[in-house]
Design an enzyme around this catalytic site. Structure first.
Site, PDB file in Angstrom:
ATOM      1  N   GLY A  85       0.835  -1.200   0.000  1.00  0.00           N
ATOM      2  CA  GLY A  85       0.000   0.000   0.000  1.00  0.00           C
ATOM      3  C   GLY A  85       0.863   1.240   0.000  1.00  0.00           C
ATOM      4  O   GLY A  85       2.089   1.170  -0.083  1.00  0.00           O
ATOM      5  N   ASP A 143      -4.512   7.311  16.335  1.00  0.00           N
ATOM      6  CA  ASP A 143      -5.307   7.088  15.121  1.00  0.00           C
ATOM      7  C   ASP A 143      -5.858   5.666  15.083  1.00  0.00           C
ATOM      8  O   ASP A 143      -5.792   4.987  14.060  1.00  0.00           O
ATOM      9  CB  ASP A 143      -4.473   7.372  13.870  1.00  0.00           C
ATOM     10  CG  ASP A 143      -5.350   7.549  12.625  1.00  0.00           C
ATOM     11  OD1 ASP A 143      -6.483   8.053  12.769  1.00  0.00           O
ATOM     12  OD2 ASP A 143      -4.918   7.179  11.531  1.00  0.00           O
TER      13      ASP A 143
END
Length: 784
Positions: free
Chosen positions: A23, A138
């Site tokens: 990714g 996060d």
């Protein structure tokens, strides 16, 4: 599951042989690497320009050192790193799992027992992370990977390192809308309690299929997280009590991680639920999810780099940084062959993506998937009154003027503090992923071709979905689906990652309004049939609310009520579940409501063609104040920091509580380039700055508190739409056919993407993708 390596990708980093791409994120590329002994790792290589930043280097070294101390059963720990290397990199345990976001998007909400088992694993992971002196900041569904023996938390500690990166010099905050704690959003100190808040939001999302603060723009999600109570009605009693405690507004009112572990593994005396399944048991997660996870775990990983097809020739740009618009081609294009490993799109670390459409040749549009069921037409809507028929004989939609085309869609302003995790890979739940292709609508039937994918970079097209007419509505992205309307009378639901059609709904009328998704319902207005609620998963009608005029602008949903304006001079409040009217407010003479309202702190703000900005009590519909707007209302309001911004020939800032003018600006008097005879477009507010376009060719940035101009960015035509602001970048559409990405601090162009015709709708940012509709009859997904 993996992408082949590009020519510019390294083949060796440190002691690790690079095998494939996993990714990409804001800080760099993520690879599948193998140690000399063959151990797989997720290897993250920092972008060179960040690695040259001295402050970044210093913080990155500190955070990697702290992250290496984390050693928990439910974390994907750091196993190696070289923060001072060239390039700088770190390697983490590779988890052959599926992201929680993907699992919920594909199979829906989980039962309470499974959610509690998940929560126990995540709480134990946070316990290990916090013990090492690290705050995640996060935690979200895409940063949770599901393995057969429990969840794994990834990307801990690294998001804090990115605070010193170039990505955050404009004042953004690390985190993801809907999962950020109030203290993150208001600039207060952030500690372990912030991760507890995020954990509560993740569990609510898993149990309900939607976050506790609903869906919408980052601005709306931020506001709800700070000021409004979460919606936990869909949660079972024991789980609801746990999540509600996690989502307390004040950090010191939230439970500790140790307390959460006890509460999630012990049956609640007030509940009859059975004990939470153990993570060592095979049924700790839903059966369908478990099958997917086990299949993924059993899939062999590549041992050697996959070969990459030679890249196709790219069209020559017509101007610097601006891709040329491709030319339509004939329909006789051969079908795409079976995909190879190198053709598979990027997915989150450990996630299993669904196949994307094969990338198309630069001149050929991609074909939407027509296999899903098409929802029935909505011609059975309630009959409109004779008065409406007299205003619009024959039912033909009127041509919108330029002022009327400035349809401001509620909540497009991103709040200050919007941030996406630095190591964020493509998040399928938020609609990001995909191989780029160049695409242009044509009269021929769209087809797939054998052209290999172009390299992924900002401003590159991922996919395009063609319709039969112009797309002038702002897309809405929720639960991995993009919803948008077209002038061909259809409302579409398209897979955010692949561009494949899930369903379409013939409304029997032009759809100028954008959609809003809350729970399992999608609400949208049409030209002649009023307001609709349809099932977001299937596109089937739930209810219809008839007005005596058109609903041009996006409705807004708050606290179970839909607020929508109409050209019949009314603003309506309608029960979101039943479609029954709660109240309506009649504006003054010629007071059509063609722009979206905004609901904030129990007040509905909206503009009317009777040249007023109104503030109404959201519960009763009673007027609190009305502010006169000279020269007509061109936009929806944007509400931030106690001010309401709205545009006409001027841009106004109005006190949200009193309705008193704070300041206004126009071109004739305040050093804005060009003549003063210009309409200003819908404003967006982020980081104390107001961004707004105009009817000539500029995007302006003004100080939100004073109205002083910071910069002006010139396009080649009108800027009708509201900008979208994310991660220090302003995304704005122009009628010159381009989507622009502009640096929020300097006003300098970062990139531009060209479509085949003008753009009048606002762009939507979701994850790593910008979605935008064009008058060339297509919806585009563009890498950002």
């Amino acid at each position: 599951m993996f992408d082949g390596l590009e020519p510019e990708d390294p083949r060796q980093v440190g002691r690790y042989r690079i095998v494939a791409r996993i990714g990409a994120g804001g800080m760099g590329q993520v690879y599948l690497g193998r140690s000399p002994g063959g151990r797989p790792v997720a290897l993250k290589v920092v972008r060179p320009e960040l690695a040259r930043d001295v402050d970044f280097r210093r913080r990155f070294v500190r955070e990697v050192t702290a992250a290496r101390r984390v050693n928990g059963a439910f974390t994907a720990g750091v196993v190696d790193a070289e923060p001072d290397g060239s390039p700088a990199w770190l390697a983490t345990v590779y988890v052959s799992g599926v992201s929680l976001g993907e699992a919920v998007a594909r199979y829906g909400p989980w039962q309470a027992g499974h959610v509690l088992a998940l929560g126990a694993g995540l709480a134990e992971a946070l316990e290990a992370i916090h013990a090492a002196g690290v705050v995640h900041r996060d935690l979200k569904p895409s940063n949770v990977l599901l393995a057969p023996d429990g969840p794994r938390v990834i990307d801990f500690g690294i998001s804090t390192a990115s605070e010193a990166s170039a990505l955050t010099h404009t004042g953004t905050t690390i985190g993801t809308p809907g999962f950020m704690s109030p203290e993150q959003l208001t600039g207060r100190p952030v500690g372990p309690a912030s991760d507890v808040f995020a954990l509560g939001a993740v569990l609510a999302h898993t149990a309900a299929g939607i976050g506790p603060f609903g869906t919408g723009t980052p601005h709306a999600l931020h506001f709800r997280a700070v000021y409004e109570e979460p919606d936990l009605d869909a949660l079972a009693p024991q789980l609801r009590r746990i999540v509600a405690a996690c989502l307390a507004k004040e950090p010191d009112q939230r439970p500790t991680v140790a307390d959460l572990l006890h509460r999630m593994t012990t049956p609640d005396e007030e509940d009859t639920a059975e004990a939470t399944p153990l993570l060592t048991e095979p049924d700790w997660m839903p059966e369908a999810v478990g099958r997917l996870v086990r299949e993924k775990a059993a899939t062999p990983m590549p041992r050697n780099p996959a070969s990459k097809p030679a890249p196709a020739a790219q069209p020559t740009p017509t101007a610097p940084d601006v891709p040329a618009a491709p030319t339509p081609t004939a329909p006789d294009v051969p079908a795409a062959p079976t995909p190879t490993t190198a053709d598979i799109p990027v997915a989150p670390h450990g996630a299993t993506p669904e196949p994307l459409l094969k990338p198309a040749a630069p001149a050929t549009p991609a074909a939407p998937d027509t296999s899903p069921v098409t929802a029935p037409a909505l011609h059975d809507a309630p009959t409109r009154t004779a008065d409406h028929a007299s205003r619009n004989p024959g039912g033909t939609p009127p041509h919108l003027s330029r002022r009327g085309a400035l349809v401001a869609l509620a909540g497009t302003a991103a709040a200050a503090g919007l941030g996406i995790a630095a190591w964020k890979t493509a998040d399928r739940g938020s609609g990001s992923a995909g191989s780029p292709s160049a695409l242009q609508p044509s009269a021929s039937k769209p087809v797939r071709t054998t052209t290999p994918p172009a390299p992924r970079k900002p401003g590159r097209q991922l996919w395009a979905f063609p319709t039969e007419d112009e797309v002038k509505t702002e897309p809405t992205v929720a639960n991995g689906v993009v919803y948008f309307g077209s002038n061909d009378h259809n409302l579409y639901a398209v897979d955010a990652a692949t561009g494949r059609k899930r369903w379409s709904l013939d409304t029997g009328s032009v759809v100028y309004s954008s959609s809003v998704v809350v729970g399992d319902l999608l609400h949208v207005g049409t030209h002649s049939n009023g307001l609709y609620a349809v099932d977001a998963a299937t596109g089937r009608k739930r209810w219809a609310f008839a007005t005596d005029g058109s609903t041009f602008a996006s409705p807004v949903v708050a606290d179970g009520v839909v607020y929508a304006g109409s050209t019949d001079e009314h603003l309506y409040a309608v029960d979101a579940l039943t479609g029954k009217k709660k109240w309506s407010f009649r504006c003054g003479r010629n007071g059509m409501v063609t722009e979206s309202p905004v609901v904030a702190n129990g007040v509905v703000y909206f503009g009317s063609d009777d040249n007023h900005l109104y503030a109404l009590d959201a519960e009763t519909g009673k007027r609190r104040w009305a502010f006169p707007v000279h020269d007509g209302v061109n936009s929806a309001p944007a509400v931030a920091d106690g001010l309401v911004h709205i545009s006409s020939m001027r841009l106004y800032a109005v006190n949200a509580a009193t309705g008193k003018e704070r300041w206004f600006r126009d071109g004739a008097k305040y050093t804005i380039p060009g003549a003063g005879n210009r309409s200003l477009g819908p404003p967006a507010v982020a980081g104390g700055v107001v961004y707004a376009g105009d009817s000539i060719e500029y995007l302006f940035a003004l100080d939100a508190a004073t109205g002083r101009k910071r910069w002006a960015f010139e396009t080649e035509s009108s800027v009708f739409s509201a900008p979208a602001v994310a991660d220090g970048v302003v995304y704005v559409c122009s009628d010159d056919s381009h989507l622009y990405a502009v640096d929020a601090r300097t006003g300098k162009k970062r990139w531009a993407f060209r479509t085949g015709a003008g753009l009048e709708c606002s762009p939507t940012v979701a994850g790593d993708v910008v979605y935008v509709g064009s008058k060339d009859h297509s919806l585009y997904a563009v890498q950002r």
